[in-house]
Design an enzyme around this catalytic site. Structure first.
Site, PDB file in Angstrom:
ATOM      1  N   HIS A   1      -5.416   1.391   2.574  1.00  0.00           N
ATOM      2  CA  HIS A   1      -4.385   0.580   1.931  1.00  0.00           C
ATOM      3  C   HIS A   1      -4.054  -0.845   2.327  1.00  0.00           C
ATOM      4  CE1 HIS A   1      -0.476   0.147   0.086  1.00  0.00           C
ATOM      5  NE2 HIS A   1       0.095  -0.394   1.208  1.00  0.00           N
TER       6      HIS A   1
ATOM      7  N   HIS B   1       3.626   2.595  -4.520  1.00  0.00           N
ATOM      8  CA  HIS B   1       4.253   3.667  -3.393  1.00  0.00           C
ATOM      9  C   HIS B   1       4.038   4.977  -4.006  1.00  0.00           C
ATOM     10  CE1 HIS B   1       7.214   2.965   0.287  1.00  0.00           C
ATOM     11  NE2 HIS B   1       6.080   2.313   0.230  1.00  0.00           N
TER      12      HIS B   1
END
Length: 761
Positions: free
Chosen positions: A59, A110
């Site tokens: 990420h 998210h």
């Protein structure tokens, strides 16, 4: 649901023999751990190991995608660079929109946190992207959200979607930011792995841009905003690098961050005042990887060093270990670099807004990031090795063996309706289907008009916001992706996502100028997924070059899969456009009877991947519609010119559901009917083909000649379909010689799907 880290404490002054460190539990590979030891020339301390683990996660480091994302920079032309004030690599891109004004915008994911805790996962996704925009020096002015979940009738969808929508709306509404656009898509591939992608737009002047850089030895490092807690320890940085097990549980479950939108609102206003007072020389928000990210990125980007006293960090939980403090992703926090003489004015502004601020260190010229804790040195690293010089992988990629069979299974061979009654029933079925039905159940939970600058909002094709009161200048934004098209052909499918977002902005009357993207894919360790990803990036880069609109930044989200089953490849594309005067925008809905209705663009027999194929036949296969970016540019030229001349009463792009759905939405927007004759095609193709580069427009009959001139000038085919013919209870869609469909019946089918499924969720 807090994951406590129990790591061995290792002094920096030498090796502690043969106590194995838990690098694998922190998501590091054996060779990555060896690389860390080689960088440091010794065994890392437990705090250093914690920092490397979160910053080298997929990420944060983009280690599997960097080699492909370079295409976006390599595809830039001089014309594209001309508008770009800040490009890829900063918190968000910044583009020139004229008259000294600039706009910054970015979309991020998210996803996994929103599955674990839908409300907080979605809410903190909004909070994080808002702080990215704020950190550029801009005032946030609008939000969009792109949501994808499992089938509407799935039990878990009724858990996830209401929580996600409430989180997006709850956080954004409390901030006072209008949510003006986005998508909600249902597909079985997202069951257990929803996609929650949030986009924020901010406005600033050219001379107000701020960057995430720490420079100037002796400058102070101030942490301000909320106190640091145990929520989100390693949260998105670890969780976003993990797949989900078949039982729909994350393989690792760090706690999801907890948001406080009221603190974020104070943080926004406080930060803008600090910018206005020229009290900040560098700034970074604390999002993924928390303090590990902010300290290392600021020092690395500034070519400097930094010394931090970690025990000065304000804590909500005094039992946190140093490793947990460094990894915590508690929300509503920022880090600023401040000249010594400006510290007291800085603290005074924070105090006035009720925002806690603490001096926790200083910038140095050592080229090292040094962190102390209770008199012990726990970190001493080159900051670039943490922030920017992590591993880079050229993952194996391979076109899946099953792809040929998928491509050959064309929807064009499927059985077609035999007459008007069947076509009528099909229009109703598609209008009521989960992916085409009324989205009011979602959008009514968002404040779309707060601040008074929203000009167009959902369900319009693009959200349009006024950014300058005096001139009326505005921006339009749209997000789009048909993941089925990407599954059928990743290269073309990514370009089709770009083309749809570009078209949505153009039909509103705005000139498209920039792109942000959120690339949602399965595991990068799967060669088939990496082939999809590489092809999609190549398609986007080539498409942006042809359309001459740069990618300004975005996000990559990998490991979106449950067990071995990946989501449909979903490169969500956001396009931003500029309109000189928002009073000249074009809405989607027919405005009244007596207007001529035209179809612009060419319709072909292209049904593979379409809503018709999925809803009627539960089919996915074949080749997606042909991409013609030159035709998209020509159509955009017509739409922008027509808006500037105020020729059109309405304009709606044709995409999912084809002409039929565009008619449904144009009629239902204001309850205006239409009578049309289909062009000389198979009626099914005319109604449900999803050929690109098309728009449905209405205009006063007195303007038809001028529209024909514009279309001829730009080489855009135009076909007169008919006229708007009624309003109110008697209004209908009348397709000559085939069927008529009263709008009351149509609205009943279109508007009840989501409430029926979700009101009791």
């Amino acid at each position: 649901m807090t994951t406590r880290l129990v790591l061995d404490t290792v002094a920096l002054a030498g090796e502690t023999p043969d106590v194995q460190q838990p690098w694998a539990d922190l998501g590091l590979k054996d060779d990555e751990y060896s690389q860390i030891r080689a960088i440091l020339g010794r065994r890392p301390s437990s705090s250093e190991l914690a920092m490397y683990s979160v910053m080298w996660s997929e990420h944060c480091s983009y280690k599997s995608s960097k080699v492909h994302l370079r295409r976006f920079g390599e595809s830039l032309t001089d014309a594209m660079r001309q508008r770009l004030l800040v490009g890829i690599g900063e918190n968000a891109g910044v583009v020139d929109v004229g008259d000294g004004l600039a706009v910054t915008f970015k979309i991020e994911s998210h996803n996994h946190p929103s599955y674990v805790e839908p409300y907080q996962g979605a809410a903190t996704g909004v909070g994080g992207i808002v702080r990215d925009i704020l950190a550029m020096g801009a005032r946030p002015v609008a939000l969009l959200d792109s949501l994808r979940v499992g089938p509407l009738d799935a039990v878990d969808t009724r858990r996830v979607l209401p929580g996600v929508v409430a989180g997006v709306g709850g956080y954004g509404n409390c901030l006072g930011l209008p949510n003006v656009g986005g998508e909600v898509v249902f597909d079985p591939s997202y069951a257990g792995n929803p996609l929650v992608n949030a986009l924020c737009v901010g406005v600033l002047r050219h001379d107000e841009v701020h960057l995430a850089k720490a420079s100037g030895a002796g400058n102070r490092v101030l942490l301000y905003g909320a106190a640091t807690g145990g929520d989100g320890i390693g949260g998105v940085s670890v969780l976003a690098s993990e797949t989900f097990e078949a039982a729909h549980r994350p393989a690792k479950r760090p706690s999801v961050q907890v948001g406080d939108p009221f603190m974020e609102k104070l943080l926004i206003e406080c930060t803008l005042e600090l910018f206005n007072g020229q009290l900040i020389t560098g700034i970074q928000d604390l999002g993924g990887a928390g303090l590990s990210c902010a300290t290392s990125e600021l020092a690395s980007s500034g070519g400097s060093g930094m010394r931090i006293q970690l025990d000065l960090v304000p804590l909500r939980d005094t039992s946190l270990t140093p490793e947990e403090i460094l990894m915590s992703e508690s929300q509503e926090r920022m880090m600023a670099i401040v000249e010594p003489q400006q510290v007291q004015p800085f603290l005074a502004v924070c105090d006035r807004w009720g925002v806690e601020a603490t001096d926790i260190g200083e910038v140095t010229d050592s080229g090292r990031l040094v962190i102390d804790w209770q008199g012990q040195r726990i970190v001493d690293v080159p900051p670039g090795s943490v922030a920017h010089d992590g591993p880079v992988y050229e993952r194996p990629l391979c076109r899946p063996a099953a792809h040929d069979a998928l491509a050959s299974d064309s929807a064009e061979r499927l059985s077609r309706p035999g007459g008007g009654a069947e076509l009528r029933a099909t229009v109703l079925a598609l209008a009521a289907s989960p992916n085409l039905c009324d989205r009011s159940w979602v959008t009514d939970q968002y404040d779309r008009y707060v601040q008074g600058n929203t000009v167009l909002a959902q369900p319009e094709d693009a959200g349009v916001i006024r950014i300058d009161e005096g001139s009326g200048r505005g921006v339009a934004v749209s997000t789009d992706c048909n993941a089925r098209f990407v599954q059928l052909d990743p290269y073309a499918g990514a370009q089709l996502a770009l083309a749809e977002a570009y078209r949505n902005v153009a039909v509103s009357g705005a000139r498209p100028i920039a792109v942000t993207d959120c690339l949602n894919f399965g595991s990068p360790e799967d060669p088939g997924v990496m082939w999809q990803f590489a092809e999609a990036v190549r398609g986007l880069a080539d498409g942006c070059r042809e359309l001459e609109i740069p990618v300004t930044g975005g996000n990559v989200s990998f490991y979106n899969q449950t067990g071995d089953t990946a989501i449909l490849p979903t490169p969500v594309v956001g396009v931003l456009g500029v309109i000189d005067d928002v009073r000249r925008r074009t809405p989607i809905g027919f405005t009244g009877p007596g207007c001529a209705v035209y179809l612009l663009g060419e319709t072909r027999d292209e049904l593979s991947g379409s809503e018709w194929a999925v809803v009627v036949h539960d089919h996915l296969g074949g080749h997606p519609p042909a991409v013609d970016l030159a035709a998209e540019r020509a159509l955009a030229d017509v739409m922008v010119a027509a808006a500037a001349e105020r020729l059109l009463s309405s304009a709606h792009d044709l995409s999912e559901g084809g002409l039929a759905q565009a008619l449904v939405e144009s009629c239902l927007r204001r309850g205006v009917g239409v009578g049309i004759a289909l062009p000389g095609l198979d009626p099914l193709v005319a109604l449900f083909s999803e050929s690109t580069s098309r728009a449905l427009v209405s205009l006063p009959t007195t303007q038809e000649v001028r529209l024909a001139e514009l279309c001829s000038e730009h080489g855009v085919p135009s076909t007169r379909l008919g006229e708007t013919v009624g309003i109110g209870g008697a209004a209908e869609i009348d397709v000559a010689a085939l069927f008529n469909l009263p709008l009351d019946e149509l609205r009943a089918a279109w508007s009840t799907t989501l409430p029926s499924a979700l009101d009791n969720a």
